[in-house]
Design a protein around this motif. Sequence first.
Motif, PDB file in Angstrom:
ATOM      1  N   CYS A   1       0.833  -1.205   0.000  1.00 43.14           N
ATOM      2  CA  CYS A   1       0.000   0.000   0.000  1.00 43.14           C
ATOM      3  C   CYS A   1       0.871   1.261   0.000  1.00 43.14           C
ATOM      4  CB  CYS A   1      -0.925   0.004   1.215  1.00 43.14           C
ATOM      5  SG  CYS A   1      -2.244  -1.238   1.150  1.00 43.14           S
ATOM      6  N   LEU A   2       1.937   1.254   0.772  1.00 42.47           N
ATOM      7  CA  LEU A   2       2.849   2.397   0.825  1.00 42.47           C
ATOM      8  C   LEU A   2       3.564   2.590  -0.514  1.00 42.47           C
ATOM      9  CD1 LEU A   2       4.391   1.907   4.391  1.00 42.47           C
ATOM     10  CD2 LEU A   2       2.664   3.571   3.696  1.00 42.47           C
ATOM     11  N   VAL A   3       3.997   1.484  -1.120  1.00 37.38           N
ATOM     12  CA  VAL A   3       4.697   1.564  -2.409  1.00 37.38           C
ATOM     13  C   VAL A   3       3.774   2.133  -3.486  1.00 37.38           C
ATOM     14  CG1 VAL A   3       5.732   0.192  -4.256  1.00 37.38           C
ATOM     15  CG2 VAL A   3       6.332  -0.269  -1.883  1.00 37.38           C
ATOM     16  N   LEU A   4       2.517   1.699  -3.472  1.00 36.71           N
ATOM     17  CA  LEU A   4       1.569   2.203  -4.467  1.00 36.71           C
ATOM     18  C   LEU A   4       1.265   3.684  -4.251  1.00 36.71           C
ATOM     19  CD1 LEU A   4      -0.931  -0.798  -4.677  1.00 36.71           C
ATOM     20  CD2 LEU A   4       0.797  -0.143  -6.338  1.00 36.71           C
ATOM     21  N   LEU A   5       1.239   4.114  -2.979  1.00 37.35           N
ATOM     22  CA  LEU A   5       1.024   5.531  -2.685  1.00 37.35           C
ATOM     23  C   LEU A   5       2.157   6.396  -3.222  1.00 37.35           C
ATOM     24  CD1 LEU A   5      -0.437   5.604   0.937  1.00 37.35           C
ATOM     25  CD2 LEU A   5      -1.528   6.431  -1.148  1.00 37.35           C
ATOM     26  N   LEU A   6       3.346   5.818  -3.332  1.00 42.59           N
ATOM     27  CA  LEU A   6       4.498   6.564  -3.865  1.00 42.59           C
ATOM     28  C   LEU A   6       4.429   6.704  -5.383  1.00 42.59           C
ATOM     29  CD1 LEU A   6       7.371   5.050  -1.672  1.00 42.59           C
ATOM     30  CD2 LEU A   6       6.328   7.314  -1.466  1.00 42.59           C
ATOM     31  N   GLY A   7       3.477   6.010  -6.009  1.00 46.13           N
ATOM     32  CA  GLY A   7       3.256   6.198  -7.438  1.00 46.13           C
ATOM     33  C   GLY A   7       3.974   5.235  -8.353  1.00 46.13           C
ATOM     34  N   TYR A   8       4.528   4.166  -7.815  1.00 41.30           N
ATOM     35  CA  TYR A   8       5.216   3.194  -8.669  1.00 41.30           C
ATOM     36  C   TYR A   8       4.193   2.350  -9.439  1.00 41.30           C
ATOM     37  CZ  TYR A   8       9.501   4.380  -6.190  1.00 41.30           C
ATOM     38  OH  TYR A   8      10.575   5.057  -5.669  1.00 41.30           O
ATOM     39  N   PRO A   9       4.600   1.820 -10.616  1.00 42.31           N
ATOM     40  CA  PRO A   9       3.663   1.005 -11.412  1.00 42.31           C
ATOM     41  C   PRO A   9       3.110  -0.168 -10.607  1.00 42.31           C
ATOM     42  CG  PRO A   9       5.611   1.533 -12.702  1.00 42.31           C
ATOM     43  CD  PRO A   9       5.889   2.008 -11.311  1.00 42.31           C
ATOM     44  N   VAL A  10       1.814  -0.371 -10.707  1.00 39.96           N
ATOM     45  CA  VAL A  10       1.119  -1.330  -9.840  1.00 39.96           C
ATOM     46  C   VAL A  10       1.620  -2.752 -10.055  1.00 39.96           C
ATOM     47  CG1 VAL A  10      -1.117  -2.340  -9.284  1.00 39.96           C
ATOM     48  CG2 VAL A  10      -0.934   0.112  -9.742  1.00 39.96           C
ATOM     49  N   ALA A  11       1.653  -3.199 -11.317  1.00 36.97           N
ATOM     50  CA  ALA A  11       1.999  -4.591 -11.595  1.00 36.97           C
ATOM     51  C   ALA A  11       3.395  -4.933 -11.074  1.00 36.97           C
ATOM     52  CB  ALA A  11       1.926  -4.853 -13.098  1.00 36.97           C
ATOM     53  N   PHE A  12       4.368  -4.061 -11.340  1.00 32.38           N
ATOM     54  CA  PHE A  12       5.745  -4.333 -10.917  1.00 32.38           C
ATOM     55  C   PHE A  12       5.902  -4.167  -9.412  1.00 32.38           C
ATOM     56  CE2 PHE A  12       6.107  -2.552 -15.305  1.00 32.38           C
ATOM     57  CZ  PHE A  12       6.340  -3.769 -15.926  1.00 32.38           C
ATOM     58  N   SER A  13       5.102  -3.277  -8.818  1.00 30.77           N
ATOM     59  CA  SER A  13       5.142  -3.106  -7.359  1.00 30.77           C
ATOM     60  C   SER A  13       4.649  -4.372  -6.655  1.00 30.77           C
ATOM     61  CB  SER A  13       4.278  -1.917  -6.942  1.00 30.77           C
ATOM     62  OG  SER A  13       4.753  -0.715  -7.506  1.00 30.77           O
ATOM     63  N   LEU A  14       3.556  -4.939  -7.166  1.00 34.01           N
ATOM     64  CA  LEU A  14       3.013  -6.156  -6.569  1.00 34.01           C
ATOM     65  C   LEU A  14       4.000  -7.311  -6.655  1.00 34.01           C
ATOM     66  CD1 LEU A  14      -0.642  -6.011  -7.986  1.00 34.01           C
ATOM     67  CD2 LEU A  14      -0.005  -5.842  -5.573  1.00 34.01           C
ATOM     68  N   ALA A  15       4.526  -7.534  -7.863  1.00 27.71           N
ATOM     69  CA  ALA A  15       5.456  -8.649  -8.060  1.00 27.71           C
ATOM     70  C   ALA A  15       6.764  -8.425  -7.315  1.00 27.71           C
ATOM     71  CB  ALA A  15       5.722  -8.842  -9.555  1.00 27.71           C
ATOM     72  N   GLY A  16       7.301  -7.194  -7.391  1.00 32.44           N
ATOM     73  CA  GLY A  16       8.586  -6.895  -6.749  1.00 32.44           C
ATOM     74  C   GLY A  16       8.508  -7.019  -5.234  1.00 32.44           C
ATOM     75  N   THR A  17       7.466  -6.444  -4.640  1.00 32.21           N
ATOM     76  CA  THR A  17       7.312  -6.530  -3.175  1.00 32.21           C
ATOM     77  C   THR A  17       7.168  -7.981  -2.730  1.00 32.21           C
ATOM     78  OG1 THR A  17       6.205  -4.373  -3.180  1.00 32.21           O
ATOM     79  CG2 THR A  17       5.926  -5.757  -1.225  1.00 32.21           C
ATOM     80  N   ALA A  18       6.397  -8.762  -3.488  1.00 30.35           N
ATOM     81  CA  ALA A  18       6.203 -10.173  -3.134  1.00 30.35           C
ATOM     82  C   ALA A  18       7.522 -10.930  -3.180  1.00 30.35           C
ATOM     83  CB  ALA A  18       5.194 -10.813  -4.076  1.00 30.35           C
ATOM     84  N   LEU A  19       8.319 -10.700  -4.224  1.00 33.88           N
ATOM     85  CA  LEU A  19       9.602 -11.402  -4.339  1.00 33.88           C
ATOM     86  C   LEU A  19      10.574 -10.995  -3.242  1.00 33.88           C
ATOM     87  CD1 LEU A  19      10.148 -11.371  -8.216  1.00 33.88           C
ATOM     88  CD2 LEU A  19       9.639 -13.340  -6.767  1.00 33.88           C
ATOM     89  N   VAL A  20      10.579  -9.710  -2.884  1.00 31.87           N
ATOM     90  CA  VAL A  20      11.465  -9.243  -1.805  1.00 31.87           C
ATOM     91  C   VAL A  20      11.102  -9.923  -0.487  1.00 31.87           C
ATOM     92  CG1 VAL A  20      12.053  -7.249  -0.372  1.00 31.87           C
ATOM     93  CG2 VAL A  20      12.038  -7.030  -2.870  1.00 31.87           C
ATOM     94  N   PHE A  21       9.824  -9.949  -0.168  1.00 34.06           N
ATOM     95  CA  PHE A  21       9.402 -10.566   1.094  1.00 34.06           C
ATOM     96  C   PHE A  21       9.582 -12.085   1.057  1.00 34.06           C
ATOM     97  CE2 PHE A  21       7.638  -6.524   2.214  1.00 34.06           C
ATOM     98  CZ  PHE A  21       7.536  -6.556   3.599  1.00 34.06           C
ATOM     99  N   ALA A  22       9.382 -12.692  -0.117  1.00 31.21           N
ATOM    100  CA  ALA A  22       9.628 -14.129  -0.232  1.00 31.21           C
ATOM    101  C   ALA A  22      11.103 -14.440   0.008  1.00 31.21           C
ATOM    102  CB  ALA A  22       9.192 -14.626  -1.607  1.00 31.21           C
ATOM    103  N   GLY A  23      11.987 -13.593  -0.537  1.00 36.16           N
ATOM    104  CA  GLY A  23      13.422 -13.803  -0.329  1.00 36.16           C
ATOM    105  C   GLY A  23      13.828 -13.635   1.121  1.00 36.16           C
ATOM    106  N   ILE A  24      13.312 -12.580   1.768  1.00 33.08           N
ATOM    107  CA  ILE A  24      13.639 -12.337   3.186  1.00 33.08           C
ATOM    108  C   ILE A  24      13.123 -13.483   4.055  1.00 33.08           C
ATOM    109  CG2 ILE A  24      13.178 -10.832   5.157  1.00 33.08           C
ATOM    110  CD1 ILE A  24      13.070  -8.480   3.174  1.00 33.08           C
TER     111      ILE A  24
END
Length: 456
Positions: free
Chosen positions: A13-36
Amino acid sequence: MEYLSLLMFVCICLVLLLGYPVAFSLAGTALVFAGIANLMGYFDSSFLSALPSRYYGILSNQTLLAVPLFVFMGCVLERAKIAEDLLSTMAQLFGRFRGGLAISVTIVGMLLAASTGIVGATVVTMGLLSLPTMIKRGYDQSFATGIICATGTLGQIIPPSIALVLLGDVLSNSYQLAQLKLGNYNPDTISVGDLFAGAVIPGLILVALYISYSIYMAVMNPDKVPPVNYDDHPSISIAMLFKSLFPPLTLMVVVLGSILAGFATPTEAAGVGAFGALILAALNGQLNLTNLKIVMDSTVKVTSMVFLILIGASLFSLVFRGLGGEELIQDFFSQLPGGAITATLLVMLVIFLLGFILDFIEITFVVVPIIAPILFMMDINPIWLGIMIAVNLQTSFLTPPFGFALFYLRGVADKSIQTIKIYKGVIPFIFMQIILLVALAVWPELVTWLPHKIYG
C-alpha cells in the motif's frame, strides 16, 4: 511468520502511494518478502513452482478474453460519437424542465455504462460534452460536477461491466477454493452471467435515486437547476429520438440479453458487441483508419495494464498465502463476535477504505482473493457478495480526495471550477450509494432474485 504477510500488505500500500507502477510493485514486493522470509526459514521457495500453472491458467482463461473485447467495444462507441447524439437528443427532450438536463445526463450515463462498461471513458466523455453546457445554462457547479461523476461510475455496476467480468473470474476461483477447503467440491460455480443478472436491479435502483435527487433539487433549489430554452431549436421528432436511441439500445439488448438468456457466454457476447460497435461507427461515418488506430492503441494499453496487474497480483497472493496470511485472517474472522455478519461488515469497511488509495483492479486481484474464500466458507452467497463489493468499489470512485472519477473530471473540467466544488458535489451521491449498500444488505433478494429467476 504470519505477521510478515500483514507487513507485506502494508508495504505494498505504501509503495503504491508513492506512485510506482502497480503490476511491478506487486510482483517486486512479493519477491522481496519471499526472499527475506526464505532466508529466515519461514518460506519455502518451492512454493513459487505453482506460478507457471497460475500464469497458464490466466492466459488460457476464456472468461478473461471478454476484457479486451468489451474494452474495444467501449472505445469504438466513444469514437463513434454515440454519446454526443444521445446527449443532444435527451437534452432537447428533457431540458425544457427544471433539472431536465441533469436527468438527461443520468440517462445518457446509464446507456453509456450499459454500452461501454468503462468508468474513465464515460466520466471524461460526459465531462467534455455536458459540463460546459450545464455551467453555461446556469447549473450549480457542485451539482453539475457531482451528477457527471456519479453517472460516470455507473459503468462499474451496470452490465456489461469490465469490473464485473474481472470480479466474476476472481470470485469463481475463490468459491472453488472455499469448496475444496470445506471438503465438498462442487464443479458448479458462479459465473460472470450470474453477476450481470445480479447487478441489473441494483443498477436501476441507483439510476432511480440519481433521477429522484435531480427532481428534488428542481423542487427545493430551483435556482441551481434552471430549465434550458430550446426555442431556437426545432422540436425533437420521433424519428430523431429513434435514430439516437435505437442503435445503442439494440446493441445493449443484444449483448446483455444474449448473456442473460443463456444464448451466449460473456466472451461470445463481447465479440458480438465489438462487431456491433464497428457497425454503429460505420453508420455514423466514423469508421476509418485513424479512428481504428486510436481504438486499437487504447484497447492494447488498457488490456495490457489489466493483465500485467493480474500477473503481479497472482504472485503477490501466492506469497501471501505461503507466508500464512490467509490462515491469520481466517483465524481473526472466526474469533469475531457476530460471525459472518460482522466479518462481512469489516470486509466492506476495509474495501471502502482501500478504495481511497487503490484502483478497483488492484482490489479485485489482491484483496478479493484473500478474503472471499473465507467469507464463502461462512456460507455467504457469492453473487450477493460480488455485487456488494462492486457497489462498494463504485463508491470508492467518488470518495474525496482520491476518488478516480474526481481525477478524471478534474482533468477535463474548466480551470474556473474549483476542486472543492467537485468534492462537495459528489457527497450526496456517495450517501445514495451507501443507502443502496444498506438496502442490499437488508434485502439480499434485490441481488439474488433475478439470477435465481433466470438460471434457477
